[in-house]
Design a protein around this motif. Structure first.
Motif, short mmCIF file in Angstrom:
data_model
loop_
_atom_site.label_atom_id
_atom_site.label_comp_id
_atom_site.label_asym_id
_atom_site.label_seq_id
_atom_site.Cartn_x
_atom_site.Cartn_y
_atom_site.Cartn_z
N TYR A 1 61.78 5.94 -7.56
CA TYR A 1 60.57 5.48 -8.24
C TYR A 1 59.55 6.61 -8.41
N ALA A 2 59.60 7.60 -7.53
CA ALA A 2 58.75 8.76 -7.72
C ALA A 2 59.08 9.44 -9.06
N TYR A 3 60.39 9.50 -9.37
CA TYR A 3 60.79 10.07 -10.65
C TYR A 3 60.47 9.11 -11.80
N LEU A 4 60.65 7.83 -11.57
CA LEU A 4 60.33 6.85 -12.60
C LEU A 4 58.87 6.97 -13.02
N PHE A 5 57.97 7.11 -12.04
CA PHE A 5 56.54 7.17 -12.34
C PHE A 5 56.16 8.46 -13.06
N ARG A 6 57.05 9.47 -13.03
CA ARG A 6 56.80 10.71 -13.78
C ARG A 6 57.19 10.58 -15.24
N SER A 7 57.99 9.59 -15.57
CA SER A 7 58.53 9.48 -16.93
C SER A 7 57.41 9.28 -17.95
N SER A 8 57.65 9.73 -19.17
CA SER A 8 56.63 9.64 -20.21
C SER A 8 56.23 8.20 -20.50
N LEU A 9 57.21 7.29 -20.43
CA LEU A 9 56.91 5.88 -20.69
C LEU A 9 55.93 5.33 -19.66
N MET A 10 56.17 5.64 -18.38
CA MET A 10 55.28 5.15 -17.34
C MET A 10 53.92 5.83 -17.40
N LEU B 1 71.09 -0.23 -5.74
CA LEU B 1 70.80 0.91 -4.85
C LEU B 1 71.67 2.13 -5.12
N PRO B 2 73.00 1.96 -5.34
CA PRO B 2 73.82 3.15 -5.61
C PRO B 2 73.35 3.91 -6.86
N ILE B 3 72.90 3.19 -7.88
CA ILE B 3 72.40 3.85 -9.10
C ILE B 3 71.11 4.59 -8.79
N GLN B 4 70.20 3.95 -8.04
CA GLN B 4 68.95 4.62 -7.66
C GLN B 4 69.25 5.91 -6.89
N HIS B 5 70.19 5.81 -5.95
CA HIS B 5 70.57 6.98 -5.15
C HIS B 5 71.07 8.11 -6.04
N LYS B 6 71.96 7.79 -6.98
CA LYS B 6 72.58 8.82 -7.81
C LYS B 6 71.55 9.48 -8.73
N LEU C 1 68.25 9.04 -17.88
CA LEU C 1 68.85 8.48 -16.68
C LEU C 1 68.21 7.14 -16.32
N ILE C 2 66.90 7.10 -16.41
CA ILE C 2 66.17 5.88 -16.04
C ILE C 2 66.54 4.73 -16.97
N SER C 3 66.68 5.05 -18.27
CA SER C 3 66.96 3.99 -19.25
C SER C 3 68.42 3.54 -19.24
N GLY C 4 69.28 4.32 -18.60
CA GLY C 4 70.70 3.99 -18.58
C GLY C 4 71.45 4.61 -19.74
N GLU C 5 70.76 5.38 -20.56
CA GLU C 5 71.44 6.05 -21.68
C GLU C 5 72.54 6.96 -21.16
N ILE C 6 72.26 7.61 -20.02
CA ILE C 6 73.30 8.36 -19.32
C ILE C 6 73.78 7.50 -18.16
N ASP C 7 75.01 7.07 -18.22
CA ASP C 7 75.57 6.17 -17.21
C ASP C 7 76.06 6.98 -16.01
N VAL C 8 75.50 6.70 -14.84
CA VAL C 8 75.88 7.45 -13.65
C VAL C 8 76.77 6.65 -12.71
N GLU C 9 77.09 5.41 -13.08
CA GLU C 9 77.80 4.51 -12.17
C GLU C 9 79.10 5.09 -11.66
N ASN C 10 79.85 5.75 -12.54
CA ASN C 10 81.18 6.24 -12.15
C ASN C 10 81.18 7.72 -11.78
N LEU C 11 80.00 8.32 -11.68
CA LEU C 11 79.93 9.73 -11.32
C LEU C 11 80.04 9.88 -9.81
#
Length: 347
Positions: A46-55, A86-91, A328-338
């Motif tokens: 969430y620290a990164y989320l709050f840095r995003s231009s949208l936020m 949680l796994p997505i947040q972690h990644k 990454l935040i929007s899910g445009e880049i999918d990290v689930e299988n990384l």
């Protein structure tokens, strides 16, 4: 921690992630603290989320008030945010933290380089423990005892204040701009800057490699070497060596603790004391014989080149990280299988 109140609406919601505090601390009344209570949250994500231009846009739009914008607990409490597994947040946090780790390592290298340069200047030019100093006799001068063959001069003999005022309307809006807020504390590495479009007041033009010195108290310790050509606040002095060989001596002098103390003591004015260049040019400096001067110059120039190289590496890392962040935040880049190591990201 968020900026809660500020006269500049664009700063509202600017945040800082706090970790591993080992002692009791307090925070300003102009900031507001957010603490997560859910165990389904990775704070660093969430620290990164709050840095995003949208936020950031959301915070700027939410700030209320007239002259002073404010962010309050009600706005934060009602803020809608995504809640990935949680796994997505972690990644996501791990990916972005990797960039921050590289930036931090480069910043440490800059600090080490600067400390080496300061130490050598102090040893050679203040304590006079330069190479083969045991073989050089100390002689009387107007500055007291100095090594034989060294020349006492005034700062004004080797440096000058360059005042290239320029009409704001004639400046390309994308020209790099350095305000006093961009000059770091006790560091010559100017790694952050804005653009001329952000400020409409009269500015000073400077060339790459010239020295910027904050002339308003308490900013006398803010000194840096311009890594690019651009414009700066008129509250800075643009200093240029009168000869190339004098540049490292000038830089070391005006960034030294002794010079900062002198600028503070001789500042003029009551409400907003300012350094007076006509006074500073009388500051005493000693010039060593040419072989020693060239040796010092080579070291400083190489050190400065490494610092500027690291500055641009960090800027590229930040730009890449900030481009990745919204995707990454929007899910445009999918990290689930990384396959990403998330051991360093605390829950």
């Amino acid at each position: 921690m968020f900026v809660r109140s500020n006269g500049n609406r664009e700063l509202i919601g600017r945040s800082l992630f706090i970790k591993n505090i080992q002692e009791s601390v307090t925070h300003s009344a102009f900031t507001i603290k957010l603490r997560f209570t859910s165990n389904q949250v990775i704070p660093r994500f969430y620290a990164y989320l709050f840095r995003s231009s949208l936020m950031r846009q959301t915070f700027s739009a939410q700030g209320n008030g007239t002259n002073i914008s404010n962010l309050n607990q009600g706005i934060l409490s009602n803020l809608e945010v995504p809640l990935p597994p949680l796994p997505i947040q972690h990644k996501i946090a791990a990916i972005l933290s990797a960039y921050d780790d590289l930036i931090e390592n480069n910043t440490r290298r800059i600090e080490i380089l600067e400390e080496m340069a300061r130490s050598i200047y102090r040893e050679w030019f203040v304590n006079f423990r330069f190479p083969s100093h045991e073989q050089v006799q100390m002689v009387d001068s107007e500055l007291g005892l100095i090594p034989e063959g060294w020349e006492p001069v005034k700062l004004g003999d080797i440096a000058q204040d360059i005042r290239r005022s320029i009409n704001p309307d004639l400046i390309n809006p994308e020209t790099p701009y350095f305000g006093l807020e961009h000059l770091p504390r006790k560091s010559i590495a100017l790694s952050e800057w804005g653009t001329a479009s952000q400020v409409q007041s009269t500015k000073l033009f400077f060339h790459k490699g010239e020295i910027l010195f904050g002339k308003i108290r308490p900013y006398f310790h803010k000194v840096g070497v311009a890594p690019v050509e651009g414009v700066c606040s008129s509250d800075a002095v643009v200093i240029k060596a009168k000869a190339t060989d004098y540049f490292p001596i000038v830089l070391a002098c005006v960034s030294s603790e002794e010079f900062v103390a002198h600028a503070t003591q001789t500042s003029q004015g009551t409400k907003m004391p300012r350094a007076n260049w006509d006074v500073l040019i009388k500051y005493p400096v000693v010039i060593p014989p040419l072989p020693l001067l060239y040796q010092f110059n080579e070291f400083v120039q190489n050190t400065l080149a490494q610092i500027h190289n690291l500055i641009f590496k960090n800027r590229n890392l930040r730009q890449t990280r900030d481009l990745l962040l919204p995707r990454l935040i929007s899910g445009e880049i999918d990290v689930e299988n990384l396959d990403i190591n998330t051991d360093q990201i605390a829950a």
